[in-house]
Write a protein that holds these residues in place. Structure first.
Motif, PDB file in Angstrom:
ATOM      1  N   ILE A 354       3.392  36.829 -27.929  1.00 19.44           N
ATOM      2  CA  ILE A 354       4.443  35.861 -27.583  1.00 19.44           C
ATOM      3  C   ILE A 354       5.082  36.183 -26.238  1.00 19.44           C
ATOM      4  CG2 ILE A 354       6.672  34.912 -28.279  1.00 19.44           C
ATOM      5  CD1 ILE A 354       5.827  35.380 -31.181  1.00 19.44           C
ATOM      6  N   GLU A 355       5.580  37.407 -26.087  1.00 21.37           N
ATOM      7  CA  GLU A 355       6.253  37.756 -24.844  1.00 21.37           C
ATOM      8  C   GLU A 355       5.275  37.776 -23.673  1.00 21.37           C
ATOM      9  OE1 GLU A 355       8.714  41.189 -25.093  1.00 21.37           O
ATOM     10  OE2 GLU A 355      10.010  40.327 -26.659  1.00 21.37           O
ATOM     11  N   ASP A 356       4.028  38.143 -23.930  1.00 20.27           N
ATOM     12  CA  ASP A 356       3.014  38.105 -22.880  1.00 20.27           C
ATOM     13  C   ASP A 356       2.784  36.670 -22.425  1.00 20.27           C
ATOM     14  OD1 ASP A 356       0.621  39.206 -21.335  1.00 20.27           O
ATOM     15  OD2 ASP A 356      -0.347  37.750 -22.665  1.00 20.27           O
ATOM     16  N   LEU A 357       2.720  35.738 -23.379  1.00 24.65           N
ATOM     17  CA  LEU A 357       2.538  34.327 -23.037  1.00 24.65           C
ATOM     18  C   LEU A 357       3.736  33.817 -22.241  1.00 24.65           C
ATOM     19  CD1 LEU A 357       0.948  31.681 -23.296  1.00 24.65           C
ATOM     20  CD2 LEU A 357       2.107  31.289 -25.483  1.00 24.65           C
ATOM     21  N   TYR A 358       4.942  34.169 -22.688  1.00 28.35           N
ATOM     22  CA  TYR A 358       6.165  33.758 -21.985  1.00 28.35           C
ATOM     23  C   TYR A 358       6.122  34.239 -20.535  1.00 28.35           C
ATOM     24  CZ  TYR A 358      11.180  33.360 -20.938  1.00 28.35           C
ATOM     25  OH  TYR A 358      12.392  33.052 -20.376  1.00 28.35           O
ATOM     26  N   THR A 362       5.856  31.767 -17.112  1.00 31.66           N
ATOM     27  CA  THR A 362       6.909  31.722 -16.095  1.00 31.66           C
ATOM     28  C   THR A 362       6.408  32.194 -14.739  1.00 31.66           C
ATOM     29  OG1 THR A 362       7.688  33.895 -16.872  1.00 31.66           O
ATOM     30  CG2 THR A 362       8.820  31.950 -17.718  1.00 31.66           C
ATOM     31  N   LYS A 363       5.470  33.132 -14.736  1.00 30.63           N
ATOM     32  CA  LYS A 363       4.924  33.594 -13.463  1.00 30.63           C
ATOM     33  C   LYS A 363       3.946  32.583 -12.884  1.00 30.63           C
ATOM     34  CE  LYS A 363       5.410  38.566 -14.351  1.00 30.63           C
ATOM     35  NZ  LYS A 363       4.696  39.847 -14.612  1.00 30.63           N
ATOM     36  N   SER A 364       3.143  31.975 -13.747  1.00 35.91           N
ATOM     37  CA  SER A 364       2.137  31.020 -13.280  1.00 35.91           C
ATOM     38  C   SER A 364       2.749  29.671 -12.935  1.00 35.91           C
ATOM     39  CB  SER A 364       1.051  30.830 -14.345  1.00 35.91           C
ATOM     40  OG  SER A 364       0.441  32.051 -14.684  1.00 35.91           O
ATOM     41  N   LEU A 365       3.838  29.320 -13.624  1.00 36.52           N
ATOM     42  CA  LEU A 365       4.461  28.005 -13.453  1.00 36.52           C
ATOM     43  C   LEU A 365       5.949  28.189 -13.150  1.00 36.52           C
ATOM     44  CD1 LEU A 365       2.831  26.278 -16.577  1.00 36.52           C
ATOM     45  CD2 LEU A 365       1.969  26.304 -14.232  1.00 36.52           C
ATOM     46  N   PRO A 366       6.290  28.441 -11.891  1.00 36.64           N
ATOM     47  CA  PRO A 366       7.696  28.685 -11.525  1.00 36.64           C
ATOM     48  C   PRO A 366       8.633  27.550 -11.942  1.00 36.64           C
ATOM     49  CG  PRO A 366       6.248  29.267  -9.710  1.00 36.64           C
ATOM     50  CD  PRO A 366       5.388  28.586 -10.741  1.00 36.64           C
ATOM     51  N   VAL A 399       2.525  27.039 -30.653  1.00 41.32           N
ATOM     52  CA  VAL A 399       2.488  27.845 -31.866  1.00 41.32           C
ATOM     53  C   VAL A 399       1.503  28.991 -31.691  1.00 41.32           C
ATOM     54  CG1 VAL A 399       1.978  27.862 -34.332  1.00 41.32           C
ATOM     55  CG2 VAL A 399       3.131  25.884 -33.319  1.00 41.32           C
ATOM     56  N   VAL A 400       2.008  30.216 -31.862  1.00 40.45           N
ATOM     57  CA  VAL A 400       1.166  31.410 -31.826  1.00 40.45           C
ATOM     58  C   VAL A 400       0.958  31.818 -33.282  1.00 40.45           C
ATOM     59  CG1 VAL A 400       0.895  33.735 -30.899  1.00 40.45           C
ATOM     60  CG2 VAL A 400       2.267  32.041 -29.642  1.00 40.45           C
ATOM     61  N   ALA A 418       1.633  13.107 -27.632  1.00 38.51           N
ATOM     62  CA  ALA A 418       0.167  13.130 -27.555  1.00 38.51           C
ATOM     63  C   ALA A 418      -0.392  13.891 -28.745  1.00 38.51           C
ATOM     64  CB  ALA A 418      -0.286  13.771 -26.244  1.00 38.51           C
ATOM     65  N   GLU A 419      -1.694  14.033 -28.773  1.00 38.80           N
ATOM     66  CA  GLU A 419      -2.361  14.739 -29.851  1.00 38.80           C
ATOM     67  C   GLU A 419      -2.121  16.249 -29.742  1.00 38.80           C
ATOM     68  OE1 GLU A 419      -4.051  13.478 -32.400  1.00 38.80           O
ATOM     69  OE2 GLU A 419      -3.687  11.413 -31.736  1.00 38.80           O
ATOM     70  N   THR A 420      -2.150  16.911 -30.898  1.00 35.98           N
ATOM     71  CA  THR A 420      -2.093  18.369 -30.919  1.00 35.98           C
ATOM     72  C   THR A 420      -3.439  18.919 -30.449  1.00 35.98           C
ATOM     73  OG1 THR A 420      -0.490  18.424 -32.711  1.00 35.98           O
ATOM     74  CG2 THR A 420      -1.873  20.367 -32.441  1.00 35.98           C
ATOM     75  N   SER A 421      -3.397  20.032 -29.695  1.00 34.67           N
ATOM     76  CA  SER A 421      -4.644  20.620 -29.199  1.00 34.67           C
ATOM     77  C   SER A 421      -4.605  22.135 -29.363  1.00 34.67           C
ATOM     78  CB  SER A 421      -4.866  20.249 -27.728  1.00 34.67           C
ATOM     79  OG  SER A 421      -3.726  20.555 -26.953  1.00 34.67           O
ATOM     80  N   TYR A 422      -5.810  22.737 -29.496  1.00 31.60           N
ATOM     81  CA  TYR A 422      -5.958  24.191 -29.579  1.00 31.60           C
ATOM     82  C   TYR A 422      -6.620  24.666 -28.298  1.00 31.60           C
ATOM     83  CZ  TYR A 422      -4.757  23.807 -34.502  1.00 31.60           C
ATOM     84  OH  TYR A 422      -4.096  23.555 -35.682  1.00 31.60           O
ATOM     85  N   LEU A 423      -5.973  25.619 -27.613  1.00 32.10           N
ATOM     86  CA  LEU A 423      -6.416  26.024 -26.281  1.00 32.10           C
ATOM     87  C   LEU A 423      -6.347  27.540 -26.149  1.00 32.10           C
ATOM     88  CD1 LEU A 423      -4.114  23.469 -24.444  1.00 32.10           C
ATOM     89  CD2 LEU A 423      -6.558  23.152 -24.821  1.00 32.10           C
ATOM     90  N   ASP A 424      -7.282  28.096 -25.378  1.00 30.64           N
ATOM     91  CA  ASP A 424      -7.130  29.514 -25.057  1.00 30.64           C
ATOM     92  C   ASP A 424      -6.042  29.645 -23.991  1.00 30.64           C
ATOM     93  OD1 ASP A 424      -8.231  29.128 -22.473  1.00 30.64           O
ATOM     94  OD2 ASP A 424     -10.263  29.569 -23.187  1.00 30.64           O
ATOM     95  N   LYS A 425      -5.753  30.879 -23.601  1.00 33.08           N
ATOM     96  CA  LYS A 425      -4.609  31.121 -22.735  1.00 33.08           C
ATOM     97  C   LYS A 425      -4.720  30.395 -21.395  1.00 33.08           C
ATOM     98  CE  LYS A 425      -1.849  34.995 -20.977  1.00 33.08           C
ATOM     99  NZ  LYS A 425      -1.753  36.472 -20.915  1.00 33.08           N
ATOM    100  N   SER A 426      -5.860  30.497 -20.756  1.00 27.54           N
ATOM    101  CA  SER A 426      -6.031  29.854 -19.444  1.00 27.54           C
ATOM    102  C   SER A 426      -5.980  28.336 -19.573  1.00 27.54           C
ATOM    103  CB  SER A 426      -7.344  30.296 -18.793  1.00 27.54           C
ATOM    104  OG  SER A 426      -8.461  29.917 -19.581  1.00 27.54           O
TER     105      SER A 426
END
Length: 464
Positions: A354-358, A362-366, A399-400, A418-426
């Protein structure tokens, strides 16, 4: 990092299928804002405490306003809330102000007004430094602050309250023609502000009323609870408030016709007024002696935006019966991250993500700096927290959960439109980038689409 457990957000929980009865609720937006801890009713009728999420939303709204007015070279000031009655007597407004104006006396028995608007105050300020030269003009001054109105029947929560946050702007020009150019420029900025907020609005020819002037326009959000009737001509598309049309034609409501082309086929819409502009002429500058060189009265305009009312009207316009829906431009938080329940089989593997994703978001999307909140109430199921996140109106819920425990973690993205989607991190970062890349240009959004929720999340067992 922002955590939901640290947000002061007192909720009012009513039994299922029973509406909240602890407040005099008169609109859907008022009920949702009170029940979900955006505002809180006070012990005084018609007065509300704005809570942290409401303040965040208003801060975003005022940032839009500041940006657009700065582009006009407008300068921010702050005028006293208390205004001497003497100024209103000089402008001859006190005689027609009516009981909605709140009045008070100090210990020396001097009489004041709790200002609902500041035409007299700003003109008195300019008069104190008059005469102004042509090189000092145009002068465009604005403020954002609380205003007061002794509403006989406050209703609809912050849409019609006795104390409200308003942006009021006052302009001064050397003559009528230049004043008209300023009026047009400010109205263009208003249209940009409303487009930036992202809700369809109506601009109509308005009534000058007790403020006065020669030209006036009103800005409205269409809503069933709107107290103003707006008319649009089917032939020439001219828009006018019913009040103004009646004052122009001196006719009855049963015999209305377009003031531009005379067509009687007029479409009527109920609206909530959230902005008003006036070309004042020299009404106040003459009375209070605000001059340019040569003892010529300055030509004025005044321009109001009811910011707290706009917030309530926006939620009234977009929300469902059970869930808040915000314009993306002013939602308190754009992204809500929800992790696994404490002690679940996913807990040890998924929670550290969770904190890694956060941090990565924030770093990738200022653009999302300070705009993501984590629902850290891990004693609750994922499903319950998702339902609450939907009720609060967070546009993008991540959701993690179970799929995050796979060799390549998969994150569930719930987009309320929109529709719910499942995505990897990138993929998730790329998707959220696409969804939020225009956040600071505030595209038109409409959340009244069909919402979809993952069946994995909202199973009967997950709600227990």
């Amino acid at each position: 990092m922002k955590y939901i457990s640290k947000i002061f957000q007192p909720l009012i929980v009513s039994p299922r299928n029973v509406a909240s009865k602890s407040h005099e609720i008169s609109s859907n937006s008022q009920r949702l804002m009170v029940d979900l801890g955006i505002v809180r009713s006070t012990s005084s009728t018609g007065l509300f405490a704005l809570l942290p999420l409401g303040v965040r939303s208003l801060d975003k709204l005022t940032a839009i306003v500041h940006a657009k007015l700065n582009s006009l070279d407008a300068l921010q000031i702050s005028l006293p809330t208390l205004v001497s009655e003497d100024l209103w007597i000089k402008s001859q407004r006190l005689q027609v102000a009516g009981p909605e104006v709140m009045r008070m006396k100090d210990r020396q028995d001097r009489r004041y007004i709790l200002s609902p608007t500041h035409e007299e105050s700003i003109t008195d300020l300019i008069a104190s430094v008059s005469p102004l030269s042509a090189r000092q003009l145009p002068l465009r001054l604005y403020q954002i602050g609380n205003k007061y109105r002794d509403e006989m029947r406050p209703r609809y929560g912050i849409i019609r309250s006795r104390e409200f946050l308003m942006k009021d702007m006052y302009t001064f020009d050397v003559d009528k023609n230049l004043s008209m150019k300023t009026y047009e420029a400010v109205n263009e900025a208003y249209e940009q502000i409303f487009s930036a907020i992202g809700i369809d609005y109506m601009k109509v020819e308005g009534c000058t009323g007790t403020i006065g002037g020669t030209i006036s326009h009103e800005y409205h959000y269409p809503a069933s609870i709107g107290e103003d009737q707006l008319l649009e001509c089917s032939s020439c598309n001219h828009r006018v408030s019913q009040e103004q049309l009646l004052s122009l034609n001196e006719i009855t409501e049963d015999n209305l016709s377009c003031s531009k082309c005379g067509d009687k086929n007029l479409k009527k819409t109920s609206g909530i007024e959230v902005g008003h502009t006036f070309l004042l002429g020299t009404k106040y500058s003459t009375a209070l002696q605000a001059f340019t060189i040569g003892s010529t009265p300055l030509h004025m305009g005044c321009y109001g935006l009811g910011l707290s009312r706009l917030l309530g009207a926006a939620l009234e316009n977009l929300s469902t019966e059970t869930e808040l829906r915000w314009p993306t431009s002013i939602v308190p938080f754009t992204v809500c991250i929800i992790g696994p329940k404490n002690g679940s089989k996913e807990d040890k593997t998924a929670t550290p993500l969770i904190e890694d994703l956060y941090s990565t978001l924030t770093k990738s999307l200022p653009v999302l700096h300070d705009d993501i909140i984590i629902d850290d109430r891990s004693h609750l199921t994922i499903g319950k927290r998702v339902l609450e996140a939907r009720r609060f109106g967070y546009p993008y819920i991540v959701v993690v959960g179970q799929k995050a425990c796979q060799e390549i973690p998969q994150y569930e993205l719930l987009d309320l439109k929109a529709e719910t989607s499942y995505l990897d991190k990138s993929e998730l970062i790329s998707k959220i980038h696409d969804l939020t890349k225009t956040l600071r240009t505030f595209p038109n959004q409409n959340y009244m689409d069909t919402y979809s929720v993952s069946s994995d999340v909202l199973t009967e067992n997950s709600l227990k």
